[in-house]
Design a protein around this motif. Structure first.
Motif, mmCIF file in Angstrom:
data_model
loop_
_atom_site.group_PDB
_atom_site.id
_atom_site.type_symbol
_atom_site.label_atom_id
_atom_site.label_comp_id
_atom_site.label_asym_id
_atom_site.label_seq_id
_atom_site.Cartn_x
_atom_site.Cartn_y
_atom_site.Cartn_z
ATOM 1 N N LYS A 73 92.831 99.660 173.345
ATOM 2 C CA LYS A 73 91.680 99.320 172.476
ATOM 3 C C LYS A 73 92.034 98.784 171.055
ATOM 4 C CE LYS A 73 87.875 101.659 170.040
ATOM 5 N NZ LYS A 73 87.439 103.297 169.573
ATOM 6 N N GLY A 74 91.506 97.521 170.950
ATOM 7 C CA GLY A 74 91.944 96.747 169.793
ATOM 8 C C GLY A 74 91.398 97.199 168.525
ATOM 9 N N LEU A 75 92.115 96.960 167.487
ATOM 10 C CA LEU A 75 91.805 97.238 166.187
ATOM 11 C C LEU A 75 90.674 96.285 165.769
ATOM 12 C CD1 LEU A 75 95.185 97.773 164.435
ATOM 13 C CD2 LEU A 75 93.657 99.611 165.510
ATOM 14 N N PRO A 76 89.975 96.649 164.377
ATOM 15 C CA PRO A 76 88.920 95.542 164.279
ATOM 16 C C PRO A 76 89.459 94.386 163.547
ATOM 17 C CG PRO A 76 88.361 97.812 163.292
ATOM 18 C CD PRO A 76 89.697 97.877 163.886
ATOM 19 N N GLY B 287 94.058 91.525 160.528
ATOM 20 C CA GLY B 287 94.210 90.485 159.731
ATOM 21 C C GLY B 287 95.001 91.096 158.289
ATOM 22 N N LEU B 288 94.447 92.242 157.833
ATOM 23 C CA LEU B 288 94.925 92.954 156.697
ATOM 24 C C LEU B 288 96.396 93.353 157.010
ATOM 25 C CD1 LEU B 288 94.457 93.540 153.773
ATOM 26 C CD2 LEU B 288 93.525 95.901 154.792
ATOM 27 N N MET B 289 96.627 93.836 158.264
ATOM 28 C CA MET B 289 98.060 94.378 158.625
ATOM 29 C C MET B 289 98.857 93.470 158.615
ATOM 30 S SD MET B 289 97.036 97.334 161.144
ATOM 31 C CE MET B 289 98.812 97.538 161.940
ATOM 32 N N PHE B 290 98.671 92.423 159.249
ATOM 33 C CA PHE B 290 99.528 91.078 159.469
ATOM 34 C C PHE B 290 99.948 90.734 158.221
ATOM 35 C CE2 PHE B 290 100.782 86.840 160.126
ATOM 36 C CZ PHE B 290 101.751 86.962 161.400
ATOM 37 N N PHE B 291 98.768 90.248 157.243
ATOM 38 C CA PHE B 291 99.394 89.501 156.042
ATOM 39 C C PHE B 291 100.047 90.619 155.042
ATOM 40 C CE2 PHE B 291 96.524 86.560 157.785
ATOM 41 C CZ PHE B 291 97.165 85.274 157.665
ATOM 42 N N TYR B 292 99.459 91.701 155.242
ATOM 43 C CA TYR B 292 100.321 92.858 154.273
ATOM 44 C C TYR B 292 102.072 92.675 154.819
ATOM 45 C CZ TYR B 292 101.764 97.227 152.302
ATOM 46 O OH TYR B 292 102.404 98.104 151.255
#
Length: 316
Positions: A173-176, A181-186
Motif C-alpha cells: 500500500k503506497g503512501l499519499p 514527496g515530503l519524505m524524499f525532499f526532507y
C-alpha cells in the motif's frame, strides 16, 4: 588563483572513481527503465550530463586533494554538495519510474539500488574527511575520538537512506503523494546539509581540534534525524500499516537520543564546574595586577668630588 598541486594523488583518484562509478550505475538504472527511442535520448542526456560533471569534478577533486593534509575541508564540502545535488536528482527520476510502473516487482534491482546508495554515499564522506591524513592530529586517542564521532555521521546517513529507500522498494500500500514527496525532499535536504555541517566543524576547529567541543552536528542530528524520523517511522507503521519499517533503527534513534542527551548534560556540568575555578583564577590574576608593585629603593648619589681650596691673598 592557481590551486597548489595535490599532495595526495591516490585520494583524488579514489574520490573521482567513487563518484563517477556511482553516477554511472544510477545512469544504468535510468536507461534500463526506458524503452524504444526514448531510451536512446535518455542515454545521450545522461552521457552529456556526466561529461559536464566530470569537467567540474576535475578541478574540485584536485582542490580537495590539495587540502587533505590540512585542517581545512572547504573544497570537500563543495564536492559533497555537488555530488549529492546531482545524484539525488537522478535517484528521484529512478524513484518516479518505479512508482509509475508498480506492476514491475523486480525486488532485486530495487534492493540493489538501496545497497548502492548505502555504500557509495557514506564511503565518499569517509574519504572526504580523511582522518588518516590528518597529520596535525598526532595523539592517537584524539584521532580515535574524532573517528567515533564521525561514525555517528555514517550511521545517520544510513538512517536517512533507509527512509528514502522505503519509497521505491516494493510495498503493498503506497503512501499519499504529498507524504512521499515530503519524505524524499526532507531526506534530500538532510543529505545535503548535515555532512557539510560535520565537515565545517572540523574546519572551524583548526589544528588544535577538540572533539568534545564539536557539538553542533550532534545537536542538529538529534533533532532532525533521531527525533523526527521516530515520528516518520511511527506514522508509517501506525497510520499506513507499513510492515517495512525498521524496528532496529527505531531502537537506534531512541538510544541515540538518550546517549546524546547524557553527553550534553555531562558537558554542561563540566562547564559549570570549570567556571568557578576559572573565576577564582581570574580574580587572583586581577588582584595581582591591581596590587601596586614595590618601588625600588631610591639611591641618592652624593657628589663626592672635592672642591678646590680657596686661598686668601693678603693685600698689603
Amino acid at each position: 588563483m592557481v590551486p597548489p598541486p595535490p599532495t595526495n594523488k591516490p585520494h583524488v583518484c579514489l574520490s573521482t572513481i567513487l563518484i563517477m562509478s556511482s553516477m554511472a550505475l544510477i545512469d544504468a538504472y535510468l536507461v534500463e527503465q526506458n524503452h524504444g527511442p526514448r531510451k536512446i535520448g535518455i542515454c545521450i542526456m545522461v552521457m552529456v550530463g556526466d561529461i559536464c560533471f566530470l569537467i567540474v569534478l576535475r578541478y574540485v577533486a584536485v582542490w580537495v586533494g590539495a587540502e587533505v593534509r590540512t585542517s581545512k575541508r572547504g573544497y570537500a564540502m563543495i564536492l559533497w554538495f555537488l555530488y549529492i545535488f546531482v545524484l539525488e536528482i537522478k535517484v528521484y527520476f529512478v524513484y518516479q519510474n518505479y512508482k509509475a510502473d508498480r506492476k514491475s516487482l523486480d525486488a532485486l534491482a530495487r534492493k540493489a539500488l538501496t545497497l548502492l546508495l548505502s555504500v557509495c554515499i557514506p564511503l565518499l564522506f569517509v574519504v572526504l574527511v580523511a582522518i588518516d591524513h590528518m597529520e596535525y592530529v598526532r595523539n592517537f586517542k584524539k584521532r580515535e575520538e574524532i573517528r567515533n564521532r564521525l561514525f555517528w555521521v555514517v550511521v545517520d546517513l544510513l538512517d536517512i537512506l533507509d527512509i528514502q529507500a522505503n519509497l521505491w522498494e516494493p510495498q503493498k500500500k503506497g503512501l499519499p503523494l504529498w507524504a512521499e514527496g515530503l519524505m524524499f525532499f526532507y531526506c534530500y535536504i538532510l543529505l545535503l546539509v548535515l555532512p557539510c555541517v560535520s565537515l565545517s566543524e572540523i574546519s572551524m576547529q583548526g589544528i588544535n581540534i577538540v572533539p568534545h567541543k564539536m557539538l553542533l552536528y550532534p545537536l542538529l542530528s538529534m533533532v532532525t534525524i533521531n527525533v523526527i524520523t521516530l515520528f516518520i517511522r511511527g506514522g508509517n507503521m501506525i497510520l499506513y500499516r507499513d510492515a517495512r519499517v525498521s524496528g532496529i533503527l527505531i531502537g537506534k534513534n531512541i538510544l541515540a537520543i538518550i546517549l546524546k542527551t547524557c553527553s550534553f548534560v555531562q558537558y554542561r556540568r563540566q562547564l559549570q564546574n570549570a567556571s568557578p575555578a576559572f573565576g577564582v583564577e581570574l580574580q587572583k590574576n586581577s588582584v595581582a595586577h591591581a596590587r601596586p608593585a614595590p618601588t625600588p629603593p631610591r639611591v641618592v648619589m652624593q657628589d663626592q668630588t672635592p672642591l678646590p681650596e680657596v686661598t686668601t691673598c693678603d693685600h698689603t
